[in-house]
Write an enzyme that holds these catalytic residues in place. Structure first.
Site, short mmCIF file in Angstrom:
data_model
loop_
_atom_site.label_atom_id
_atom_site.label_comp_id
_atom_site.label_asym_id
_atom_site.label_seq_id
_atom_site.Cartn_x
_atom_site.Cartn_y
_atom_site.Cartn_z
N HIS A 79 5.30 -66.37 48.61
CA HIS A 79 6.53 -66.49 49.41
C HIS A 79 7.78 -66.59 48.53
O HIS A 79 8.89 -66.40 49.02
CB HIS A 79 6.43 -67.64 50.42
CG HIS A 79 6.76 -68.99 49.87
ND1 HIS A 79 5.81 -69.88 49.43
CD2 HIS A 79 7.96 -69.61 49.69
CE1 HIS A 79 6.42 -70.98 49.00
NE2 HIS A 79 7.71 -70.84 49.15
N ASP A 130 -1.05 -67.84 50.02
CA ASP A 130 0.28 -67.87 49.42
C ASP A 130 0.17 -68.11 47.91
O ASP A 130 0.49 -69.18 47.40
CB ASP A 130 1.11 -68.99 50.08
CG ASP A 130 2.57 -68.93 49.71
OD1 ASP A 130 2.98 -67.94 49.07
OD2 ASP A 130 3.29 -69.89 50.05
N SER A 228 8.57 -75.02 45.47
CA SER A 228 7.67 -73.93 45.83
C SER A 228 7.15 -73.19 44.61
O SER A 228 7.91 -72.92 43.69
CB SER A 228 8.41 -72.91 46.69
OG SER A 228 8.52 -73.39 48.00
N GLY A 229 5.88 -72.84 44.65
CA GLY A 229 5.29 -72.07 43.55
C GLY A 229 4.83 -72.94 42.40
O GLY A 229 4.06 -72.52 41.56
#
Ligand SMILES: *[C@@H]1O[C@H](CO)[C@@H](O)[C@H](O)[C@H]1NC(C)=O
Ligand SMILES: *[C@@H]1O[C@H](CO)[C@@H](O)[C@H](O)[C@H]1NC(C)=O
Ligand SMILES: *[C@@H]1O[C@H](CO)[C@@H](O)[C@H](O)[C@H]1NC(C)=O
Length: 313
Positions: A79, A130, A228-229
């Site tokens: 994402h 994801d 995120s990530g």
């Protein structure tokens, strides 16, 4: 022909060295093993505490986190790229060895991105699968501030490792819709059983087998936007190393009770991580082999022409 053989051997050797998993992973030269005291709610990370954490940036601004798997590959979330790649890879960069976003300092290693592999099963509605792999333009050189993390080999391995302490870290904001933090933050979290996380009063069935929940039941420690990530990392006392157990994927707002962070479960993607890296390596290999044979072929033609002309005169 022996020369060609040697060249192929050397290039194969280089590629293997660059893409094979590190013997030494998950260790942090500058910081000791996790202590017994729990950090609730997050704090600034000590220098060198998370040497595998990177900042993935767009036009030099922090966009997402990532985790160094080996000198060429960074683990992140699909994402983080899915809606952004139209911007063009050349505007992205990966910064390792970083603690303060505004002051990278001497230990920072900046790389551009050669390739992004998003998972083909990524579902933008459910956030399933994801996970993404980022190939950097040139290898990181490992040092005290830049190290690779270990990754579980499979789901069984993840269970055998008997993790004691788990942490999240990132430059994400400390509250929902806030701005990124300038200094890397860390917090200790607990892995939360999927059944509990899927209770009607929690995520009500949204958490798939490919996901893992972590946080505190109260919501006092959680990942937020900008994290995120980045990694959910857990410490194995037996091996005295950190493993990347999850990739920060989503959560409902941040730090709400019964809405812990949801992470992509890396052990479920161990096969994908391996094949995606080797597929790319062998593509590079094919390219190299093609190039070398082409060059050698051209050299041979020149030699033959030279011999022919010589004999003619
Ligand atoms: C999700 O993906 C579908 C089809 O791949 C696309 O039509 C839709 O616009 C996407 N939604 C978002 C929020 O990106
Ligand atoms: C899982 O990984 C462990 C540790 O590397 C290995 O011993 C085991 O054979 C693997 N199991 C499967 C089913 O691949
Ligand atoms: C797992 O770790 C705990 C301590 O964190 C220990 O008490 C327990 O014996 C370990 N289990 C195994 C199977 O090693």
């Amino acid at each position: 022909m022996e020369f060609k053989g040697l060249l192929l051997f050397v290039s194969a050797l280089c590629l293997t060295a660059l893409t094979s998993p590190q013997d030494s992973c998950g260790q942090r030269p500058l910081v000791g093993p996790p202590g017994v005291s729990r950090i609730v709610g997050g704090q600034e990370a000590p220098e060198g505490a998370w040497p595998w954490q990177v900042s993935i940036q767009i036009r030099s601004r922090h966009h997402c986190g990532g985790t160094i798997l080996n000198s060429l590959w960074v683990l992140s979330a699909t994402h983080c790229f899915y809606k952004y790649l139209w911007i063009g890879r050349s505007h992205f960069r990966v910064v390792a060895g970083l603690n303060v976003l505004s002051a990278p300092g001497d230990h920072a290693q900046i790389r551009s991105i050669s390739n992004v592999k998003m998972h083909k099963d990524y579902d933008n509605v459910t956030s399933d699968s994801d996970v993404a792999l980022v190939l950097v333009s040139s290898p990181f050189s490992f040092a005290d501030h830049v190290q690779p993390i270990c990754a579980p080999h499979n789901v069984t391995h993840e269970l055998i490792l008997n993790f004691s302490h788990c942490f999240i870290c990132g430059w994400g904001s400390s509250y929902f819709n806030g701005r990124p933090m300038n200094r890397l933050q860390e917090a200790e979290v607990e892995l939360i059983d999927r059944r509990m996380c899927n209770l009607v009063t929690w995520y009500g069935g949204l958490v798939t087998e490919n996901m893992i929940c972590a946080g505190l039941e109260s919501g006092a420690a959680d990942a937020c936007q900008g994290d995120s990530g980045g990694p959910l990392q857990c410490y194995s006392e037996d091996e005295e190393r950190f493993y990347v157990v999850g990739v920060t994927s989503f959560g409902e707002e941040c730090g709400l009770p019964h809405r812990p962070g949801v992470y992509t479960r890396t052990s479920r993607f161990a096969g994908w991580l391996k094949t995606s890296q080797t597929a790319s390596a062998s593509a590079v290999h094919r390219l190299n082999t093609g190039l070398i044979s082409g060059l050698l072929g051209a050299a041979l033609m020149l030699l033959i022409q030279f011999v022919i002309t010589k004999y003619h005169c």
